[in-house]
Design an enzyme around this catalytic site. Sequence first.
Site, PDB file in Angstrom:
ATOM      1  N   ASN A   1       0.792  -2.289  10.300  1.00  0.00           N
ATOM      2  CA  ASN A   1       0.905  -1.519   9.061  1.00  0.00           C
ATOM      3  C   ASN A   1      -0.497  -1.040   8.681  1.00  0.00           C
ATOM      4  O   ASN A   1      -1.301  -1.814   8.162  1.00  0.00           O
ATOM      5  CB  ASN A   1       1.499  -2.412   7.954  1.00  0.00           C
ATOM      6  CG  ASN A   1       1.559  -1.700   6.607  1.00  0.00           C
ATOM      7  OD1 ASN A   1       1.268  -0.496   6.519  1.00  0.00           O
ATOM      8  ND2 ASN A   1       1.926  -2.418   5.567  1.00  0.00           N
ATOM      9  N   TRP A   2      -0.765   0.241   8.981  1.00  0.00           N
ATOM     10  CA  TRP A   2      -2.113   0.773   8.722  1.00  0.00           C
ATOM     11  C   TRP A   2      -2.358   0.995   7.222  1.00  0.00           C
ATOM     12  O   TRP A   2      -3.459   1.321   6.828  1.00  0.00           O
ATOM     13  CB  TRP A   2      -2.310   2.088   9.493  1.00  0.00           C
ATOM     14  CG  TRP A   2      -2.582   1.891  10.957  1.00  0.00           C
ATOM     15  CD1 TRP A   2      -2.529   0.728  11.664  1.00  0.00           C
ATOM     16  CD2 TRP A   2      -2.982   2.911  11.899  1.00  0.00           C
ATOM     17  NE1 TRP A   2      -2.859   0.958  12.992  1.00  0.00           N
ATOM     18  CE2 TRP A   2      -3.138   2.282  13.163  1.00  0.00           C
ATOM     19  CE3 TRP A   2      -3.202   4.286  11.810  1.00  0.00           C
ATOM     20  CZ2 TRP A   2      -3.512   2.984  14.305  1.00  0.00           C
ATOM     21  CZ3 TRP A   2      -3.574   4.992  12.953  1.00  0.00           C
ATOM     22  CH2 TRP A   2      -3.734   4.342  14.196  1.00  0.00           C
ATOM     23  N   LYS A   3      -1.299   0.877   6.408  1.00  0.00           N
ATOM     24  CA  LYS A   3      -1.413   1.168   4.961  1.00  0.00           C
ATOM     25  C   LYS A   3      -2.083   2.540   4.788  1.00  0.00           C
ATOM     26  O   LYS A   3      -1.836   3.431   5.596  1.00  0.00           O
ATOM     27  CB  LYS A   3      -2.146   0.022   4.248  1.00  0.00           C
ATOM     28  CG  LYS A   3      -1.487  -1.337   4.555  1.00  0.00           C
ATOM     29  CD  LYS A   3      -1.889  -2.437   3.632  1.00  0.00           C
ATOM     30  CE  LYS A   3      -1.139  -3.718   4.020  1.00  0.00           C
ATOM     31  NZ  LYS A   3      -1.438  -4.853   3.171  1.00  0.00           N
TER      32      LYS A   3
ATOM     33  N   HIS B   1       7.907  -3.288   0.681  1.00  0.00           N
ATOM     34  CA  HIS B   1       6.593  -3.941   0.772  1.00  0.00           C
ATOM     35  C   HIS B   1       6.147  -4.339  -0.633  1.00  0.00           C
ATOM     36  O   HIS B   1       6.373  -3.604  -1.594  1.00  0.00           O
ATOM     37  CB  HIS B   1       5.570  -2.999   1.423  1.00  0.00           C
ATOM     38  CG  HIS B   1       4.321  -3.726   1.832  1.00  0.00           C
ATOM     39  ND1 HIS B   1       3.350  -4.081   0.927  1.00  0.00           N
ATOM     40  CD2 HIS B   1       3.915  -4.200   3.038  1.00  0.00           C
ATOM     41  CE1 HIS B   1       2.389  -4.740   1.568  1.00  0.00           C
ATOM     42  NE2 HIS B   1       2.706  -4.821   2.853  1.00  0.00           N
TER      43      HIS B   1
ATOM     44  N   GLU C   1       3.369  -4.244  -2.028  1.00  0.00           N
ATOM     45  CA  GLU C   1       2.488  -3.275  -2.696  1.00  0.00           C
ATOM     46  C   GLU C   1       3.311  -2.189  -3.372  1.00  0.00           C
ATOM     47  O   GLU C   1       2.947  -1.694  -4.443  1.00  0.00           O
ATOM     48  CB  GLU C   1       1.490  -2.694  -1.671  1.00  0.00           C
ATOM     49  CG  GLU C   1       0.399  -3.717  -1.342  1.00  0.00           C
ATOM     50  CD  GLU C   1      -0.212  -3.593   0.042  1.00  0.00           C
ATOM     51  OE1 GLU C   1      -0.045  -2.546   0.697  1.00  0.00           O
ATOM     52  OE2 GLU C   1      -0.864  -4.570   0.472  1.00  0.00           O
TER      53      GLU C   1
ATOM     54  N   GLU D   1       6.521 -11.885   3.840  1.00  0.00           N
ATOM     55  CA  GLU D   1       5.109 -11.689   3.505  1.00  0.00           C
ATOM     56  C   GLU D   1       4.815 -12.324   2.146  1.00  0.00           C
ATOM     57  O   GLU D   1       5.025 -11.694   1.106  1.00  0.00           O
ATOM     58  CB  GLU D   1       4.781 -10.191   3.436  1.00  0.00           C
ATOM     59  CG  GLU D   1       5.006  -9.444   4.723  1.00  0.00           C
ATOM     60  CD  GLU D   1       4.128  -8.194   4.832  1.00  0.00           C
ATOM     61  OE1 GLU D   1       3.462  -8.054   5.867  1.00  0.00           O
ATOM     62  OE2 GLU D   1       4.089  -7.389   3.892  1.00  0.00           O
TER      63      GLU D   1
ATOM     64  N   GLY E   1      -3.885  -9.621   2.464  1.00  0.00           N
ATOM     65  CA  GLY E   1      -5.231  -9.086   2.237  1.00  0.00           C
ATOM     66  C   GLY E   1      -6.186 -10.074   1.599  1.00  0.00           C
ATOM     67  O   GLY E   1      -7.259  -9.696   1.134  1.00  0.00           O
TER      68      GLY E   1
ATOM     69  N   SER F   1      -2.483 -11.777   6.226  1.00  0.00           N
ATOM     70  CA  SER F   1      -3.752 -12.218   6.824  1.00  0.00           C
ATOM     71  C   SER F   1      -3.615 -12.718   8.263  1.00  0.00           C
ATOM     72  O   SER F   1      -4.324 -13.640   8.668  1.00  0.00           O
ATOM     73  CB  SER F   1      -4.431 -13.274   5.938  1.00  0.00           C
ATOM     74  OG  SER F   1      -4.754 -12.720   4.675  1.00  0.00           O
TER      75      SER F   1
ATOM     76  N   GLY G   1      -1.671  -6.174   8.683  1.00  0.00           N
ATOM     77  CA  GLY G   1      -2.337  -5.146   7.878  1.00  0.00           C
ATOM     78  C   GLY G   1      -3.750  -4.917   8.382  1.00  0.00           C
ATOM     79  O   GLY G   1      -3.967  -4.256   9.401  1.00  0.00           O
ATOM     80  N   GLY G   2      -4.732  -5.492   7.688  1.00  0.00           N
ATOM     81  CA  GLY G   2      -6.152  -5.258   7.981  1.00  0.00           C
ATOM     82  C   GLY G   2      -6.522  -5.329   9.462  1.00  0.00           C
ATOM     83  O   GLY G   2      -7.204  -4.432   9.978  1.00  0.00           O
TER      84      GLY G   2
HETATM   85  P1  13P Z   1      -2.971  -8.152   5.753  1.00  0.00           P
HETATM   86  O1  13P Z   1      -2.720  -8.454   7.202  1.00  0.00           O
HETATM   87  O2  13P Z   1      -4.144  -7.227   5.538  1.00  0.00           O
HETATM   88  O3  13P Z   1      -3.030  -9.398   4.932  1.00  0.00           O
HETATM   89  O4  13P Z   1      -1.697  -7.318   5.225  1.00  0.00           O
HETATM   90  C1  13P Z   1      -0.426  -7.815   5.468  1.00  0.00           C
HETATM   91  C2  13P Z   1       0.557  -6.786   5.103  1.00  0.00           C
HETATM   92  O5  13P Z   1       0.710  -6.447   3.937  1.00  0.00           O
HETATM   93  C3  13P Z   1       1.329  -6.157   6.196  1.00  0.00           C
HETATM   94  O6  13P Z   1       2.376  -5.400   5.695  1.00  0.00           O
END
Ligand code: 13P
Length: 250
Positions: free
Chosen positions: A9-11, A94, A96, A166, A172, A212, A233-234
């Site tokens: 997930n590149w966000k 998600h 977010e 999640e 994050g 994470s 994510g990151g």
């Molecule tokens: P991180 O891996 O940056 O914690 O993000 C997880 C995430 O929200 C994947 O959808």
Amino acid sequence: MRAKLIAANWKMNGSFALIDEMLKALSPLLEKTSCDVVILPPDVFLFSLKKAIEGTRIEVGAQNVHSETSGAFTGETSAPLLQACGAQWCIVGHSERRMLFSETDEFIRGKTETLLRHGIRPILCIGETLEQRESGNHEEVVVAQLGKGLSGLAADDQLRCVVAYEPIWAIGTGKTATPEQANSMHRIIRKELESLASSEVADKMQILYGGSVNAENADTLLSQSEIDGALVGGASLKTDAFPQIVAAGN
Ligand code: 13P
């Protein structure tokens, strides 16, 4: 035996250059690994990514969709538009989007149904806040989100969905759920799938962990019996770390 799925997930990140660099970093690995890989970039990169992955096992997806299929929804993207760009997957629910854009379970359910009607596989995200975990409500919260997301869908449609657990406190933050915490919640989710869907769905559905995940903890997390993959994510933006996570999914 459920195949492992590693989803990136590149966000709201990425670039055309990252598409090339990531595919270059992944390509030597893809012949050696059996796990499925999905990259979910911002919509503007979907079509280019789709062209770039042609002939590989990598699949592409989007991070969001509207529940309506067309109309006056400035700035939104519909399932048919995602389909036109080659999206095979789409994240829904998600945290977010639930928190920053006030998305409700009902809206999320509408998105899931629209995606399924357009042949796009939903990745339904569920997870509790730190406060909910600390007050002991986490199981109830996660089970309720799961039910609102999937119950009552046709069995075939349920089988097209993937669930991503999640925990919000792990996203994050660098604070990962312990493998035991994650595995135990995945077990609860699978048990719940048995009652809200069927034992076939519970047995076959991939349940991903997100929060994470990095090159260091991927091995331990992915070796848990109930963890069928990761939503990253990151670390999915890093050309050194992401291939290592994919390798851990083998
Ligand atoms: P991180 O891996 O940056 O914690 O993000 C997880 C995430 O929200 C994947 O959808």
